[in-house]
Design a protein around this motif. Sequence first.
Motif, PDB file in Angstrom:
ATOM      1  N   ARG A  67      -8.415  12.073  -2.542  1.00  0.00           N
ATOM      2  CA  ARG A  67      -7.921  11.837  -1.170  1.00  0.00           C
ATOM      3  C   ARG A  67      -7.007  10.620  -0.960  1.00  0.00           C
ATOM      4  N   PHE A  68      -7.098   9.738  -1.939  1.00  0.00           N
ATOM      5  CA  PHE A  68      -5.938   8.760  -1.697  1.00  0.00           C
ATOM      6  C   PHE A  68      -4.980   8.549  -2.797  1.00  0.00           C
ATOM      7  N   THR A  69      -3.936   8.111  -2.840  1.00  0.00           N
ATOM      8  CA  THR A  69      -2.709   8.067  -3.591  1.00  0.00           C
ATOM      9  C   THR A  69      -2.032   6.821  -3.734  1.00  0.00           C
ATOM     10  N   ILE A  70      -2.185   6.062  -4.810  1.00  0.00           N
ATOM     11  CA  ILE A  70      -1.396   4.783  -4.922  1.00  0.00           C
ATOM     12  C   ILE A  70      -0.080   4.978  -5.471  1.00  0.00           C
ATOM     13  N   SER A  71       0.869   4.280  -5.083  1.00  0.00           N
ATOM     14  CA  SER A  71       2.194   4.494  -5.674  1.00  0.00           C
ATOM     15  C   SER A  71       3.041   3.095  -5.262  1.00  0.00           C
ATOM     16  N   GLN A  72       4.174   2.980  -5.853  1.00  0.00           N
ATOM     17  CA  GLN A  72       4.955   1.662  -6.012  1.00  0.00           C
ATOM     18  C   GLN A  72       6.416   2.126  -5.709  1.00  0.00           C
ATOM     19  N   ASP A  73       6.996   1.338  -5.201  1.00  0.00           N
ATOM     20  CA  ASP A  73       8.596   1.405  -4.951  1.00  0.00           C
ATOM     21  C   ASP A  73       9.206   0.120  -5.623  1.00  0.00           C
ATOM     22  N   SER A  74       9.490   0.057  -6.793  1.00  0.00           N
ATOM     23  CA  SER A  74       9.868  -1.204  -7.519  1.00  0.00           C
ATOM     24  C   SER A  74      11.254  -1.703  -6.857  1.00  0.00           C
ATOM     25  N   ALA A  75      12.019  -0.931  -6.156  1.00  0.00           N
ATOM     26  CA  ALA A  75      13.303  -1.433  -5.535  1.00  0.00           C
ATOM     27  C   ALA A  75      12.972  -2.200  -4.233  1.00  0.00           C
ATOM     28  N   LYS A  76      11.870  -1.750  -3.419  1.00  0.00           N
ATOM     29  CA  LYS A  76      11.441  -2.513  -2.386  1.00  0.00           C
ATOM     30  C   LYS A  76      10.328  -3.495  -2.669  1.00  0.00           C
ATOM     31  N   ASN A  77       9.693  -3.669  -3.995  1.00  0.00           N
ATOM     32  CA  ASN A  77       8.745  -4.565  -4.348  1.00  0.00           C
ATOM     33  C   ASN A  77       7.529  -4.199  -3.274  1.00  0.00           C
ATOM     34  N   THR A  78       7.415  -2.940  -3.076  1.00  0.00           N
ATOM     35  CA  THR A  78       6.144  -2.642  -2.227  1.00  0.00           C
ATOM     36  C   THR A  78       5.043  -1.642  -2.870  1.00  0.00           C
ATOM     37  N   LEU A  79       4.055  -1.807  -2.593  1.00  0.00           N
ATOM     38  CA  LEU A  79       2.742  -0.965  -3.202  1.00  0.00           C
ATOM     39  C   LEU A  79       2.295  -0.364  -1.902  1.00  0.00           C
ATOM     40  N   TYR A  80       1.783   1.179  -2.246  1.00  0.00           N
ATOM     41  CA  TYR A  80       1.438   1.772  -1.260  1.00  0.00           C
ATOM     42  C   TYR A  80      -0.024   2.686  -1.637  1.00  0.00           C
ATOM     43  N   LEU A  81      -0.851   2.668  -0.358  1.00  0.00           N
ATOM     44  CA  LEU A  81      -1.632   3.616  -0.627  1.00  0.00           C
ATOM     45  C   LEU A  81      -2.002   4.409   0.510  1.00  0.00           C
ATOM     46  N   GLU A  82      -1.844   5.705   0.219  1.00  0.00           N
ATOM     47  CA  GLU A  82      -1.958   6.672   0.968  1.00  0.00           C
ATOM     48  C   GLU A  82      -3.278   7.545   1.117  1.00  0.00           C
ATOM     49  N   MET A  83      -3.997   7.447   2.042  1.00  0.00           N
ATOM     50  CA  MET A  83      -5.067   7.773   2.423  1.00  0.00           C
ATOM     51  C   MET A  83      -5.493   8.997   3.391  1.00  0.00           C
ATOM     52  N   ASN A  84      -5.967  10.061   3.010  1.00  0.00           N
ATOM     53  CA  ASN A  84      -6.067  11.350   3.499  1.00  0.00           C
ATOM     54  C   ASN A  84      -7.791  11.716   3.854  1.00  0.00           C
ATOM     55  N   ALA A  85      -7.829  12.548   4.704  1.00  0.00           N
ATOM     56  CA  ALA A  85      -9.326  12.894   5.218  1.00  0.00           C
ATOM     57  C   ALA A  85     -10.343  11.630   5.287  1.00  0.00           C
ATOM     58  N   LEU A  86      -9.731  10.761   5.647  1.00  0.00           N
ATOM     59  CA  LEU A  86     -10.420   9.545   6.108  1.00  0.00           C
ATOM     60  C   LEU A  86     -11.817   9.829   6.494  1.00  0.00           C
ATOM     61  N   GLN A  87     -12.844   9.368   6.290  1.00  0.00           N
ATOM     62  CA  GLN A  87     -14.341   9.431   6.875  1.00  0.00           C
ATOM     63  C   GLN A  87     -14.742   8.051   7.326  1.00  0.00           C
ATOM     64  N   PRO A  88     -15.792   7.967   8.447  1.00  0.00           N
ATOM     65  CA  PRO A  88     -16.268   6.701   8.777  1.00  0.00           C
ATOM     66  C   PRO A  88     -16.724   5.806   7.823  1.00  0.00           C
ATOM     67  N   ASP A  89     -17.178   6.303   6.611  1.00  0.00           N
ATOM     68  CA  ASP A  89     -17.654   5.512   5.328  1.00  0.00           C
ATOM     69  C   ASP A  89     -16.339   4.805   4.788  1.00  0.00           C
ATOM     70  N   ASP A  90     -15.065   5.282   5.074  1.00  0.00           N
ATOM     71  CA  ASP A  90     -14.083   4.665   4.507  1.00  0.00           C
ATOM     72  C   ASP A  90     -13.676   3.242   5.319  1.00  0.00           C
ATOM     73  N   THR A  91     -14.233   3.178   6.387  1.00  0.00           N
ATOM     74  CA  THR A  91     -13.932   1.781   7.261  1.00  0.00           C
ATOM     75  C   THR A  91     -14.127   0.478   6.411  1.00  0.00           C
ATOM     76  N   GLY A  92     -13.299  -0.316   6.485  1.00  0.00           N
ATOM     77  CA  GLY A  92     -13.539  -1.719   5.914  1.00  0.00           C
ATOM     78  C   GLY A  92     -12.080  -2.323   5.891  1.00  0.00           C
ATOM     79  N   THR A  93     -12.086  -3.538   5.101  1.00  0.00           N
ATOM     80  CA  THR A  93     -10.950  -4.101   5.010  1.00  0.00           C
ATOM     81  C   THR A  93     -10.498  -3.926   3.599  1.00  0.00           C
ATOM     82  N   TYR A  94      -9.116  -3.605   3.637  1.00  0.00           N
ATOM     83  CA  TYR A  94      -8.505  -3.336   2.239  1.00  0.00           C
ATOM     84  C   TYR A  94      -7.627  -4.265   1.994  1.00  0.00           C
ATOM     85  N   TYR A  95      -7.734  -4.592   0.607  1.00  0.00           N
ATOM     86  CA  TYR A  95      -7.043  -5.666  -0.072  1.00  0.00           C
ATOM     87  C   TYR A  95      -5.855  -5.278  -1.081  1.00  0.00           C
TER      88      TYR A  95
END
Length: 126
Positions: A67-95
């Motif tokens: 459901r989730f995909t972690i990826s990076q863009d080194s040129a932009k110094n950016t990390l990503y987390l793509e989250m699909n099919a989210l459910q209420p149990d995914d509720t929270g603070t993400y770090y």
Amino acid sequence: QVLLAESGGGSVQSGESLKLSCVVSGDSHNVHCMNWFRQRPEKAREGVASIDISDGETIYAASAKGRFTISQDSAKNTLYLEMNALQPDDTGTYYCAAGRRLLGQCRPWIEGVDYWGKGILVTVSS
């Protein structure tokens, strides 16, 4: 010192998607791994996914696989987390977190984290 700034959180309905971003700044030459963790209400902080900066190898927690995909863009110094099919149990603070390899791999374990972002709230309603 490494600074991490998350963005992209918010409120969605069950089944929808969100993409989190984390901009990395500062002296990151000792950082080998980037990670996402989360803390759900009344639960301990837990690892979600890790990515090795050097070769892009990824590891996911069981709850994130498929459901989730972690990826990076080194040129932009950016990390990503793509989250699909989210459910209420995914509720929270993400770090966003930066750190080092453990047992030769990047793993979403708190023991390997050297720097933390402030976190961003994700709320999933049913």
